[in-house]
Write an enzyme that holds these catalytic residues in place. Structure first.
Site, mmCIF file in Angstrom:
data_model
loop_
_atom_site.group_PDB
_atom_site.id
_atom_site.type_symbol
_atom_site.label_atom_id
_atom_site.label_comp_id
_atom_site.label_asym_id
_atom_site.label_seq_id
_atom_site.Cartn_x
_atom_site.Cartn_y
_atom_site.Cartn_z
ATOM 1 N N LYS A 1 10.832 16.714 2.194
ATOM 2 C CA LYS A 1 11.041 15.320 2.602
ATOM 3 C C LYS A 1 12.190 15.260 3.600
ATOM 4 O O LYS A 1 13.302 14.817 3.302
ATOM 5 C CB LYS A 1 11.282 14.415 1.386
ATOM 6 N N TYR B 1 15.762 13.250 2.494
ATOM 7 C CA TYR B 1 15.997 11.915 1.948
ATOM 8 C C TYR B 1 15.049 11.624 0.798
ATOM 9 O O TYR B 1 14.087 12.358 0.571
ATOM 10 C CB TYR B 1 15.856 10.852 3.047
ATOM 11 N N GLU C 1 -2.594 12.906 5.079
ATOM 12 C CA GLU C 1 -1.985 11.772 4.376
ATOM 13 C C GLU C 1 -1.692 10.698 5.408
ATOM 14 O O GLU C 1 -2.019 10.854 6.586
ATOM 15 C CB GLU C 1 -0.691 12.224 3.668
ATOM 16 N N LEU D 1 3.284 15.596 1.809
ATOM 17 C CA LEU D 1 4.397 15.304 0.907
ATOM 18 C C LEU D 1 3.796 14.954 -0.449
ATOM 19 O O LEU D 1 2.907 14.098 -0.523
ATOM 20 C CB LEU D 1 5.228 14.131 1.423
#
Ligand code: PDD
Length: 293
Positions: A148, A33, A181, A206
């Site tokens: 992702k 996505y 992250e 990411l």
């Protein structure tokens, strides 16, 4: 204005939009996505988001469902039909519909494409004035965080745990103590000597589009930066910390695990970079929805 969704070639009322129960996205989270921000009617960094979408699809060996030009037309049309001015376009591509079997379908199936939009309100001023709280949690995700993927269960669990602890976000930490992250954001600090630090792009995180763009903004502003991992302890000793993502741009972090970051107030550089980033977004959005109408 009634909400409209795009599903596999059709624009449908949002409530009636649905995919097949044997869609591999539904059964295996076998899909990817993108969340593309929309600022005053303009898609932000659309090309970079489509580059990443293509890359994610390639890594999972899912065919590109349609030409990039067609994806852009659908994005513009879904914005137009929903009268979207500020918010984001959500794009999802899954491998498609096939009888449940872990292996890829033997005969090629058509990837399933969904696009929706969400109008968002500006952040409450106190969020920017006070900054946000972070909790740290073990990073229990897979080793391909650069893709992702819609497979976000560990991210959802972390976000819920953060929410229940009264925090806005969770920073995910590897066994060696290094922050990867946030559950849905990239993590940054500003060291005592004023250097901007964020983890370098690899399979561990990411590679956020906001991250990429903010590094460009930092370079243009003459801010020194370093792409490397940092520990929670280093973040607690830092002058400032902040997070970035398409949905929130740049948000200052003022507390980590109940302890203040810097002087406990949003930092000057975080604010300056947020303003410079938004100024750049306003100036260089890549596509005007009105033009497609
Ligand atoms: N999340 N890291 C993770 C794990 C993310 O899910 C996201 C984005 C980011 C920031 O990427 P970008 O700057 O391209 O938005 C970093 C989106 C917004 C989401 O899942 O809703």
């Amino acid at each position: 204005m009634p909400r409209t969704a795009y599903v596999n070639g059709r624009y449908l009322p949002h409530r009636q939009a649905a995919v097949h129960i044997e869609d591999r996205g539904y059964q295996f989270a076998d899909g990817v996505y993108e969340v593309v921000p929309v600022y005053q009617g303009t898609l932000v960094d659309e090309e970079l988001h489509l580059d990443r979408l293509e890359r994610s699809l390639g890594e999972l060996r899912i065919a590109l469902p349609m030409a990039r030009r067609a994806l852009k037309l659908v994005a513009a049309e879904i914005m137009r039909r929903n009268g979207l001015t500020n918010g984001f376009v959500y794009m999802q591509v899954t491998r498609g519909v096939a009888p449940r079997d872990h292996k890829f379908p033997r005969k090629p199936v058509r990837p399933a494409v969904v696009m929706t939009v969400r109008q968002t309100r500006p952040l409450a001023p106190e969020v920017l004035e006070q900054g946000i709280k972070i909790v740290t949690l073990p990073d229990i995700r897979w080793q391909r965080r650069d893709i992702k993927s819609t497979s976000l269960l560990p991210n959802c669990l972390a976000k819920q745990q953060a929410y229940e602890a009264g925090a806005f976000e969770a920073w995910l930490v590897e066994p060696d103590g290094l922050v990867t992250e946030g559950a849905s954001t990239n993590a940054w600090i500003v060291t005592k000597d004023g250097k901007l630090v964020t983890r370098s792009a690899s399979n561990s995180i990411l590679n956020g589009i906001t991250r990429i763009s903010l590094l460009k903004v930092a370079a243009a502003e003459g801010v020194e930066f370093e792409e490397r991992a940092f520990t929670v302890e280093e973040a607690l000793e830092a002058r400032e910390a902040f997070i970035t993502a398409s949905s929130i741009y740049v948000l200052p972090v003022t507390e980590i695990d109940g302890r203040p970051v810097g002087n406990g107030h949003p930092g000057m550089l975080s604010r300056k970079l947020r303003e410079a980033y938004i100024e750049r977004v306003a100036r260089t959005g890549t596509f005007r929805a009105e033009a497609a109408a």
